[in-house]
Design a protein around this motif. Structure first.
Motif, PDB file in Angstrom:
ATOM      1  N   ALA A 222      41.995  28.872  13.719  1.00  0.00           N
ATOM      2  CA  ALA A 222      41.697  27.665  14.501  1.00  0.00           C
ATOM      3  C   ALA A 222      40.312  27.101  14.199  1.00  0.00           C
ATOM      4  N   ASN A 223      39.636  27.689  13.236  1.00  0.00           N
ATOM      5  CA  ASN A 223      38.313  27.177  12.862  1.00  0.00           C
ATOM      6  C   ASN A 223      38.500  26.035  11.870  1.00  0.00           C
ATOM      7  N   TYR A 224      38.253  24.835  12.327  1.00  0.00           N
ATOM      8  CA  TYR A 224      38.511  23.630  11.531  1.00  0.00           C
ATOM      9  C   TYR A 224      37.692  23.612  10.242  1.00  0.00           C
ATOM     10  N   GLU A 225      36.489  24.164  10.310  1.00  0.00           N
ATOM     11  CA  GLU A 225      35.594  24.132   9.136  1.00  0.00           C
ATOM     12  C   GLU A 225      36.088  25.068   8.040  1.00  0.00           C
ATOM     13  N   TYR A 226      36.775  26.120   8.397  1.00  0.00           N
ATOM     14  CA  TYR A 226      37.331  27.028   7.388  1.00  0.00           C
ATOM     15  C   TYR A 226      38.711  26.566   6.919  1.00  0.00           C
ATOM     16  N   GLN A 227      39.423  25.894   7.820  1.00  0.00           N
ATOM     17  CA  GLN A 227      40.834  25.625   7.576  1.00  0.00           C
ATOM     18  C   GLN A 227      41.106  24.880   6.272  1.00  0.00           C
ATOM     19  N   SER A 228      42.011  25.453   5.464  1.00  0.00           N
ATOM     20  CA  SER A 228      42.462  24.729   4.281  1.00  0.00           C
ATOM     21  C   SER A 228      43.982  24.574   4.323  1.00  0.00           C
ATOM     22  N   PHE A 229      44.610  25.271   5.247  1.00  0.00           N
ATOM     23  CA  PHE A 229      46.055  25.125   5.448  1.00  0.00           C
ATOM     24  C   PHE A 229      46.300  25.235   6.948  1.00  0.00           C
ATOM     25  N   MET A 275      46.309  40.163   2.027  1.00  0.00           N
ATOM     26  CA  MET A 275      45.230  39.751   2.929  1.00  0.00           C
ATOM     27  C   MET A 275      44.265  38.788   2.233  1.00  0.00           C
ATOM     28  N   HIS A 276      43.861  39.142   1.010  1.00  0.00           N
ATOM     29  CA  HIS A 276      42.866  38.311   0.334  1.00  0.00           C
ATOM     30  C   HIS A 276      43.454  36.982  -0.154  1.00  0.00           C
ATOM     31  N   LEU A 277      44.725  37.012  -0.560  1.00  0.00           N
ATOM     32  CA  LEU A 277      45.347  35.735  -0.925  1.00  0.00           C
ATOM     33  C   LEU A 277      45.493  34.863   0.321  1.00  0.00           C
ATOM     34  N   GLY A 278      45.764  35.518   1.454  1.00  0.00           N
ATOM     35  CA  GLY A 278      45.861  34.799   2.726  1.00  0.00           C
ATOM     36  C   GLY A 278      44.531  34.147   3.086  1.00  0.00           C
ATOM     37  N   ILE A 279      43.428  34.893   2.869  1.00  0.00           N
ATOM     38  CA  ILE A 279      42.092  34.342   3.140  1.00  0.00           C
ATOM     39  C   ILE A 279      41.869  33.108   2.266  1.00  0.00           C
ATOM     40  N   PHE A 281      44.207  31.157   0.850  1.00  0.00           N
ATOM     41  CA  PHE A 281      45.153  30.088   1.142  1.00  0.00           C
ATOM     42  C   PHE A 281      44.849  29.413   2.486  1.00  0.00           C
ATOM     43  N   CYS A 282      44.605  30.219   3.503  1.00  0.00           N
ATOM     44  CA  CYS A 282      44.447  29.655   4.854  1.00  0.00           C
ATOM     45  C   CYS A 282      43.015  29.247   5.172  1.00  0.00           C
ATOM     46  N   LEU A 283      42.037  30.006   4.668  1.00  0.00           N
ATOM     47  CA  LEU A 283      40.651  29.734   5.040  1.00  0.00           C
ATOM     48  C   LEU A 283      39.866  29.097   3.893  1.00  0.00           C
ATOM     49  N   GLY A 284      40.537  28.835   2.808  1.00  0.00           N
ATOM     50  CA  GLY A 284      39.900  28.128   1.699  1.00  0.00           C
ATOM     51  C   GLY A 284      38.893  28.940   0.914  1.00  0.00           C
ATOM     52  N   MET A 285      38.846  30.241   1.169  1.00  0.00           N
ATOM     53  CA  MET A 285      37.853  31.072   0.475  1.00  0.00           C
ATOM     54  C   MET A 285      38.489  31.776  -0.718  1.00  0.00           C
ATOM     55  N   TRP A 286      38.976  30.969  -1.648  1.00  0.00           N
ATOM     56  CA  TRP A 286      39.664  31.514  -2.821  1.00  0.00           C
ATOM     57  C   TRP A 286      38.732  32.386  -3.651  1.00  0.00           C
ATOM     58  N   THR A 287      37.518  31.926  -3.829  1.00  0.00           N
ATOM     59  CA  THR A 287      36.592  32.685  -4.687  1.00  0.00           C
ATOM     60  C   THR A 287      36.319  34.066  -4.094  1.00  0.00           C
ATOM     61  N   PHE A 288      36.078  34.110  -2.794  1.00  0.00           N
ATOM     62  CA  PHE A 288      35.813  35.395  -2.143  1.00  0.00           C
ATOM     63  C   PHE A 288      37.055  36.296  -2.193  1.00  0.00           C
ATOM     64  N   LEU A 290      39.522  36.250  -4.303  1.00  0.00           N
ATOM     65  CA  LEU A 290      39.819  36.712  -5.665  1.00  0.00           C
ATOM     66  C   LEU A 290      38.828  37.780  -6.137  1.00  0.00           C
ATOM     67  N   ILE A 291      37.548  37.607  -5.801  1.00  0.00           N
ATOM     68  CA  ILE A 291      36.579  38.598  -6.279  1.00  0.00           C
ATOM     69  C   ILE A 291      36.778  39.932  -5.562  1.00  0.00           C
ATOM     70  N   MET A 292      37.241  39.891  -4.318  1.00  0.00           N
ATOM     71  CA  MET A 292      37.555  41.148  -3.626  1.00  0.00           C
ATOM     72  C   MET A 292      38.740  41.833  -4.313  1.00  0.00           C
ATOM     73  N   LEU A 293      39.688  41.036  -4.776  1.00  0.00           N
ATOM     74  CA  LEU A 293      40.832  41.619  -5.494  1.00  0.00           C
ATOM     75  C   LEU A 293      40.387  42.213  -6.827  1.00  0.00           C
ATOM     76  N   VAL A 294      39.414  41.584  -7.468  1.00  0.00           N
ATOM     77  CA  VAL A 294      38.869  42.149  -8.711  1.00  0.00           C
ATOM     78  C   VAL A 294      38.249  43.523  -8.402  1.00  0.00           C
ATOM     79  N   GLY A 295      37.516  43.592  -7.287  1.00  0.00           N
ATOM     80  CA  GLY A 295      36.946  44.879  -6.871  1.00  0.00           C
ATOM     81  C   GLY A 295      38.032  45.902  -6.605  1.00  0.00           C
ATOM     82  N   CYS A 296      39.104  45.484  -5.945  1.00  0.00           N
ATOM     83  CA  CYS A 296      40.225  46.396  -5.643  1.00  0.00           C
ATOM     84  C   CYS A 296      40.919  46.869  -6.923  1.00  0.00           C
ATOM     85  N   SER A 297      40.882  46.033  -7.952  1.00  0.00           N
ATOM     86  CA  SER A 297      41.571  46.411  -9.197  1.00  0.00           C
ATOM     87  C   SER A 297      40.934  47.645  -9.837  1.00  0.00           C
ATOM     88  N   SER A 298      39.731  48.021  -9.395  1.00  0.00           N
ATOM     89  CA  SER A 298      39.085  49.221  -9.945  1.00  0.00           C
ATOM     90  C   SER A 298      39.856  50.481  -9.577  1.00  0.00           C
TER      91      SER A 298
END
Lengths: 352, 189
Positions: A222-229, A275-279, A281-288, A290-298
């Motif tokens: 419900a945070n309008y400033e984060y909302q991308s979907f 979770m991170h793809l959801g972040i 898609f819904c909160l517009g923080m694609w870069t964050f 994706l980079i967390m997923l890169v960390g998880c790929s370790s």
């Protein structure tokens, strides 16, 4: 009594020995560096993108009258051991300094002179973040963390221009790079740091009422400033909001324990991916996200990744050209024994 | 170096000797550093308020290390809970009397990462250390003045309250004008 005392001493010795062996096995067991190379490419692409975006507004954030002017940033950073090369760059050299940064980041991503460019990339990442401390967020923290650990390990030993050049010079043999302890060390450091991040992200949430009453995810959606979907349709499904909230915190807190269990690892990584793809898609923080997923790929199995990449890169033998009867018969050379290559290989460094 | 693999059979005897992390003394040195590093990366988020004196002190001792390596983070993402946003509204007046108004961050900013940078600028302003609030606001005002060629800038802090699920079910929107609380921060000339 003496028998009990001896048993205790034996037990302590046994514990110490097992711990030392376990420590060595965990941190120093040689590992295929291919996964590290893959993480270098992915995190390098993110670094290039992150800094390319800075280029769109360079004077606004790094110029004389930037959003965070020099006196403010210096005041914020007092006593905090924050160093940035930007304090050494004269205003007239802002764009050349930026261009040089971008060149280094691109070279690091493609794996050219990786030992040097990885360290420089880390310094660049930290310098940009410390020059604009109030404009940074989780993305910058993970960018810096990954580039730090990738500069410790042989991140250019695989999937790199370095390896391609070494192959052209005849310094490498085979499809897969040699397993190395420092590759394992770097991957383990990323593993452990990801566990620390998720653990503290999880336990810090336990202080918040919204994570207990199940409304936290609604507050994010419900945070309008984060909302991308638009996720406001969830207002009609409060149980779904509650479930998403509980699963999120449960996943974060249990990550540190379950990610090391082979049977749980795929489920934990799948949960993290969602979770991170959801972040993103819904909160517009694609870069964050994706980079967390890169960390998880370790946490991916190094051997399997190495074998898979080697199979993908394996060059198929070229078909022999049809022999023309008019050409003289080729001279058969005696096969070169592998020992004869010793002098050429003697100076080739390994992954450590 | 970032070399590749070498066929062990081809390596001369001296190349088979332990090197780098294969050497025991190197492992001991690296292990000692690992212990320090692990303590540091745990101490930093543990020292984020509310924190014990132990965590705060350990983090304080390790701050030169944590700060230099950009590891002094709390990782408290959306914790203790997601809260309302802090924005800035500004009114910039030019010499000729014309006025420009705007809100930071502007949702039209592209790409999204850049929008997020501006969003962080306004979110972080509320975290300004004591005594630096005015310097912080002045820095933003200067930037706005330069951007719009203005001689006077008035800043307002806008808090965007989060709607409840009930309110949305009743037809409320996320960007209702009533959901914004505004307070003047100051006039900068």
């Amino acid at each position: 009594m003496s028998r009990i005392g001896a048993a205790i001493v034996d037990y302590v010795k046994d514990c110490a020995r097992a711990s030392a062996e376990g420590w060595d096995e965990f941190w120093f067991r040689p590992a295929d560096p291919t996964l590290l190379g893959l993480i270098r490419i992915l995190s390098g692409l993110m670094l290039v993108y992150t800094h390319a975006v800075w280029g769109l507004v360079l004077p606004d954030f790094f110029g004389e009258t930037s959003w965070l002017n020099e006196s403010l940033v210096r005041a914020i950073s007092t006593g905090a051991y924050r160093y940035s090369f930007w304090w050494l760059v004269p205003q007239g050299m802002m764009w050349p300094a930026y261009a040089l940064s971008m060149v280094i980041l691109v070279l690091y991503t493609v794996g050219y002179r990786s030992r040097i460019t990885s360290v420089l990339s880390f310094l660049i990442t930290v310098s940009y973040a410390y020059r604009t401390p109030a404009a940074t967020f989780g993305l910058d923290q993970i960018n810096a963390m990954l580039s730090l650990y990738l500069s410790i390990g042989p991140s250019g030993a695989a999937l790199s221009v370095d390896r391609w050049l070494a192959r052209r010079r005849g310094q490498v043999i085979g499809d897969r790079p040699e397993p190395s302890s420092s590759a394992n060390l770097a991957l383990r450091l990323i593993n452990v740091h990801m566990c620390v991040i998720y653990l503290f992200a999880g336990v810090a949430k336990l202080q918040g009422e919204a994570w207990w009453n199940g409304e936290a995810m609604w507050r994010a959606f419900a945070n309008y400033e984060y909302q991308s979907f638009d996720m406001t349709w969830m207002a009609w499904h409060p149980w779904m909001v509650n479930l998403a909230t509980h699963i999120t915190i449960l996943w974060e807190i249990s990550f540190v324990a379950l990610i090391w269990r082979p049977r749980w690892k795929p489920i934990v990584l799948l949960g993290g991916t969602l979770m991170h793809l959801g972040i993103g898609f819904c909160l517009g923080m694609w870069t964050f996200g994706l980079i967390m997923l890169v960390g998880c790929s370790s946490f991916l199995p190094t051997d399997a990744v190495g074998a898979m990449v080697a199979a993908m890169l394996r060059r198929r033998p070229r078909p022999e050209p049809a022999e023309s009867p008019s050409y003289p018969a080729p001279v058969t050379r005696p096969s070169v024994r592998i020992e004869s290559m010793e002098p050429a290989l003697a100076g080739v460094p390994d992954g450590d | 170096m970032n070399g590749g693999d070498v066929d062990d059979r081809a390596a001369p005897l001296d190349a088979r000797r332990p090197r780098g992390l294969q050497r025991r003394w190197v492992r001991r040195v690296v292990s000692a550093w690992l212990v320090l590093h692990l303590v540091a990366i745990v101490a930093s988020p543990a020292a984020t308020e509310p924190a014990s004196e132990l965590a705060t002190d350990v983090c304080g001792y390790l701050m030169p290390y944590l700060g230099a390596l950009y590891l002094d983070h709390g990782y408290h993402f959306f914790a203790p809970e997601p809260v309302e946003s802090t924005l800035i509204r500004y009114v910039a007046e030019r010499k000729d009397g014309s006025v420009v108004e705007g809100v930071i961050p502007d949702r039209k900013t592209k790409p999204r990462l850049l929008y997020h940078r501006y969003f962080m600028l306004t979110e972080r302003m509320s975290e300004a250390p004591e005594g630096l609030e005015e310097l912080w606001q002045e820095s933003y005002a200067r930037r706005i003045a330069q951007e719009h060629d203005a001689v006077k800038v008035t800043l307002f802090e806008r808090i965007h309250q989060l709607p409840t699920m009930e309110k949305v079910r009743e037809g409320g929107r996320l960007d209702e004008p009533e959901s914004y609380d505004e307070e003047e921060l100051g006039v900068f000339e």
